[in-house]
Design an enzyme around this catalytic site. Sequence first.
Site, PDB file in Angstrom:
ATOM      1  N   TYR A 119       0.863  -1.393  -0.001  1.00  0.00           N
ATOM      2  CA  TYR A 119      -0.029  -0.097  -0.013  1.00  0.00           C
ATOM      3  C   TYR A 119       0.833   1.175  -0.173  1.00  0.00           C
ATOM      4  O   TYR A 119       0.986   2.089   0.937  1.00  0.00           O
ATOM      5  CB  TYR A 119      -0.989  -0.171   1.218  1.00  0.00           C
ATOM      6  CG  TYR A 119      -1.954   1.020   1.214  1.00  0.00           C
ATOM      7  CD1 TYR A 119      -2.447   1.778   0.337  1.00  0.00           C
ATOM      8  CD2 TYR A 119      -2.091   1.597   2.485  1.00  0.00           C
ATOM      9  CE1 TYR A 119      -3.316   2.577   0.319  1.00  0.00           C
ATOM     10  CE2 TYR A 119      -3.114   2.770   2.654  1.00  0.00           C
ATOM     11  CZ  TYR A 119      -3.481   3.298   1.407  1.00  0.00           C
ATOM     12  OH  TYR A 119      -4.509   4.246   1.596  1.00  0.00           O
ATOM     13  N   SER A 120       1.578   1.395  -1.020  1.00  0.00           N
ATOM     14  CA  SER A 120       2.435   2.589  -1.247  1.00  0.00           C
ATOM     15  C   SER A 120       2.843   2.730  -2.878  1.00  0.00           C
ATOM     16  O   SER A 120       2.432   1.443  -3.617  1.00  0.00           O
ATOM     17  CB  SER A 120       3.744   2.604  -0.503  1.00  0.00           C
ATOM     18  OG  SER A 120       4.586   1.233  -0.603  1.00  0.00           O
TER      19      SER A 120
ATOM     20  N   CYS B 116      -6.344  11.819  -4.598  1.00  0.00           N
ATOM     21  CA  CYS B 116      -4.896  11.657  -4.609  1.00  0.00           C
ATOM     22  C   CYS B 116      -4.464  11.827  -6.104  1.00  0.00           C
ATOM     23  O   CYS B 116      -3.208  12.233  -6.205  1.00  0.00           O
ATOM     24  CB  CYS B 116      -4.655  10.373  -4.000  1.00  0.00           C
ATOM     25  SG  CYS B 116      -4.764  10.113  -2.379  1.00  0.00           S
TER      26      CYS B 116
ATOM     27  N   ASP C 199      12.181  -2.886   8.903  1.00  0.00           N
ATOM     28  CA  ASP C 199      10.902  -2.179   8.078  1.00  0.00           C
ATOM     29  C   ASP C 199      10.207  -1.173   9.036  1.00  0.00           C
ATOM     30  O   ASP C 199       9.335  -1.949   9.620  1.00  0.00           O
ATOM     31  CB  ASP C 199      10.354  -3.058   7.412  1.00  0.00           C
ATOM     32  CG  ASP C 199       9.635  -2.275   6.111  1.00  0.00           C
ATOM     33  OD1 ASP C 199       9.823  -1.114   5.711  1.00  0.00           O
ATOM     34  OD2 ASP C 199       8.591  -2.756   5.510  1.00  0.00           O
ATOM     35  N   ILE C 200      10.382  -0.010   8.937  1.00  0.00           N
ATOM     36  CA  ILE C 200       9.431   0.904  10.166  1.00  0.00           C
ATOM     37  C   ILE C 200       8.284   1.353   9.092  1.00  0.00           C
ATOM     38  O   ILE C 200       8.241   2.047   8.449  1.00  0.00           O
ATOM     39  CB  ILE C 200      10.535   2.043  10.548  1.00  0.00           C
ATOM     40  CG1 ILE C 200      11.645   1.581  11.026  1.00  0.00           C
ATOM     41  CG2 ILE C 200       9.720   3.071  11.294  1.00  0.00           C
ATOM     42  CD1 ILE C 200      12.644   2.718  11.267  1.00  0.00           C
ATOM     43  N   GLY C 201       7.155   0.867   9.642  1.00  0.00           N
ATOM     44  CA  GLY C 201       5.639   1.000   8.949  1.00  0.00           C
ATOM     45  C   GLY C 201       5.800  -0.301   7.942  1.00  0.00           C
ATOM     46  O   GLY C 201       5.589   0.327   6.747  1.00  0.00           O
TER      47      GLY C 201
ATOM     48  N   LEU D 287      17.405  -7.141   8.860  1.00  0.00           N
ATOM     49  CA  LEU D 287      16.523  -5.849   8.252  1.00  0.00           C
ATOM     50  C   LEU D 287      15.518  -5.520   9.234  1.00  0.00           C
ATOM     51  O   LEU D 287      14.771  -6.293   9.625  1.00  0.00           O
ATOM     52  CB  LEU D 287      16.381  -6.408   6.867  1.00  0.00           C
ATOM     53  CG  LEU D 287      15.367  -5.119   6.094  1.00  0.00           C
ATOM     54  CD1 LEU D 287      16.023  -5.293   4.734  1.00  0.00           C
ATOM     55  CD2 LEU D 287      13.940  -5.238   6.105  1.00  0.00           C
TER      56      LEU D 287
ATOM     57  N   SER E 104      -0.820  -0.912  13.439  1.00  0.00           N
ATOM     58  CA  SER E 104      -2.009  -1.694  13.024  1.00  0.00           C
ATOM     59  C   SER E 104      -1.935  -3.191  13.641  1.00  0.00           C
ATOM     60  O   SER E 104      -1.191  -3.980  12.977  1.00  0.00           O
ATOM     61  CB  SER E 104      -2.265  -1.588  11.493  1.00  0.00           C
ATOM     62  OG  SER E 104      -3.095  -2.615  11.242  1.00  0.00           O
TER      63      SER E 104
ATOM     64  N   GLY F 121       3.484  -2.252   7.212  1.00  0.00           N
ATOM     65  CA  GLY F 121       2.101  -2.636   6.335  1.00  0.00           C
ATOM     66  C   GLY F 121       1.817  -4.098   6.805  1.00  0.00           C
ATOM     67  O   GLY F 121       2.078  -4.739   7.914  1.00  0.00           O
TER      68      GLY F 121
HETATM   69  C1  LIG Z   1       0.715   3.385   3.730  1.00  0.00           C
HETATM   70  S1  LIG Z   1       1.197   2.114   4.980  1.00  0.00           S
HETATM   71  C2  LIG Z   1       2.512   1.410   4.125  1.00  0.00           C
HETATM   72  C3  LIG Z   1       2.690   0.052   4.403  1.00  0.00           C
HETATM   73  C4  LIG Z   1       3.957  -0.618   3.669  1.00  0.00           C
HETATM   74  N1  LIG Z   1       5.200   0.072   3.977  1.00  0.00           N
HETATM   75  C5  LIG Z   1       3.948  -0.625   2.424  1.00  0.00           C
HETATM   76  O1  LIG Z   1       4.484  -0.051   1.566  1.00  0.00           O
HETATM   77  O2  LIG Z   1       2.787  -1.456   1.702  1.00  0.00           O
HETATM   78  C6  LIG Z   1       1.818   2.922   6.508  1.00  0.00           C
HETATM   79  C7  LIG Z   1       2.562   2.200   7.655  1.00  0.00           C
HETATM   80  O3  LIG Z   1       3.036   2.839   8.538  1.00  0.00           O
HETATM   81  C8  LIG Z   1       2.721   2.401  10.002  1.00  0.00           C
HETATM   82  N2  LIG Z   1       2.904   3.465  10.785  1.00  0.00           N
HETATM   83  C9  LIG Z   1       2.223   4.759  10.868  1.00  0.00           C
HETATM   84  N3  LIG Z   1       2.760   5.333  12.000  1.00  0.00           N
HETATM   85  C10 LIG Z   1       3.823   4.687  12.591  1.00  0.00           C
HETATM   86  C11 LIG Z   1       4.821   4.862  13.645  1.00  0.00           C
HETATM   87  N4  LIG Z   1       4.688   5.827  14.238  1.00  0.00           N
HETATM   88  N5  LIG Z   1       5.570   3.571  13.758  1.00  0.00           N
HETATM   89  C12 LIG Z   1       5.484   2.707  13.409  1.00  0.00           C
HETATM   90  N6  LIG Z   1       4.508   2.158  12.344  1.00  0.00           N
HETATM   91  C13 LIG Z   1       3.732   3.393  11.925  1.00  0.00           C
HETATM   92  C14 LIG Z   1       1.212   1.871   9.614  1.00  0.00           C
HETATM   93  O4  LIG Z   1       0.731   1.205  10.823  1.00  0.00           O
HETATM   94  C15 LIG Z   1       1.107   1.196   8.645  1.00  0.00           C
HETATM   95  O5  LIG Z   1       1.658   0.062   8.495  1.00  0.00           O
END
Ligand SMILES: C[S@@+](CC[C@H](N)C(=O)[O-])C[C@H]1O[C@@H](n2cnc3c(N)ncnc32)[C@H](O)[C@@H]1O
Length: 302
Positions: free
Chosen positions: A39-40, A271, A75-77, A73, A101, A79
């Site tokens: 989801y990006s 968007c 991966d921050i955030g 590795l 989430s 998804g």
């Molecule tokens: C648009 S999604 C992108 C997910 C994934 N990286 C992708 O490209 O499919 C944003 C992600 O960022 C995470 N997120 C938002 N704020 C965050 C925080 N403060 N710390 C860690 N993750 C966070 C959400 O839970 C979600 O998983």
Amino acid sequence: MTANSTAGEYAGASQGAIEHHYDVGNEFWKVWLDPTMTYSCAMWEEGDKLEAAQRRKLDWLIDGARGASAERLLDIGCGWGALLERAVERGARHAVGITLSPKQAERIAGRDNPAIEARVTGWAEFKPDERFDAITSVGAFEHFARLGLTREQKVASYRDFFARCHQWLRPGGWMTLQTIAKGDVAFDGQGLRDFAYIVKKMFPESDLPHPADVFAAIEGRFEAVAMRNDREHYVRTCEEWLQRLDARWDEAVAVAGDEVPRVYRRYLEACIRQFSRGHAGLLRFVLRRVEPGEPFRFGGAS
Ligand SMILES: C[S@@+](CC[C@H](N)C(=O)[O-])C[C@H]1O[C@@H](n2cnc3c(N)ncnc32)[C@H](O)[C@@H]1O
């Protein structure tokens, strides 16, 4: 948080705000995202299907962070885990993802892959036991500052984030970051309405960085080795998501009710206009950890 702090109170979107967007139900996302549930913004080449363009994006980010050869590795955030899976497929030994989430983490746990792990935590609370060889963060930075902060407060929050990444990454390590950013084209009436809809309805408590904020925030900790603005790739990605949603509208309504698909349709249209008109950009960075005082030699830090 004070304007100058680098380790103040977390200034980004709360867990509740993130769940508001991401926990509408995994079944709904499955209807219109590609099978990896990325989801990006994808990275397109002529003739691509969505899945191929998403994989190219994941590979670009994994390669930039030298992730395929990483023992560990981060991966921050993360998804639903697409980058974690791809990194391990390409040679990373262990991939850890963090997300706010619970539904995303559940899905990753359900894959039953011992090389992949997801934790439900924000980066501000995350306390890893060991350092990582590579860090990626894709489409999450957009949530790391709230609407209504001053520029100084936003940059302070982003500096705090990069300070932690610097600490978590081994010396000589690399990081990649993908984020939507404010564009240079001023809003017209439609642009303003679309932005207000996105912020109020879809991403409460979030605001976008200006490209210059990222450069200010990495200063002294990371240097930017490459940056691309691929906003036209996000126009194409959103168009594709919209077509997929329309094509499976009845299924979307069956799993999420009438309201959610309607709201997401309006959001995707907004968007497309934001990216195509230049109100928003899509930045992809390759960043190298700065080692104060150490001369960098070709081949020495990869
Ligand atoms: C648009 S999604 C992108 C997910 C994934 N990286 C992708 O490209 O499919 C944003 C992600 O960022 C995470 N997120 C938002 N704020 C965050 C925080 N403060 N710390 C860690 N993750 C966070 C959400 O839970 C979600 O998983």
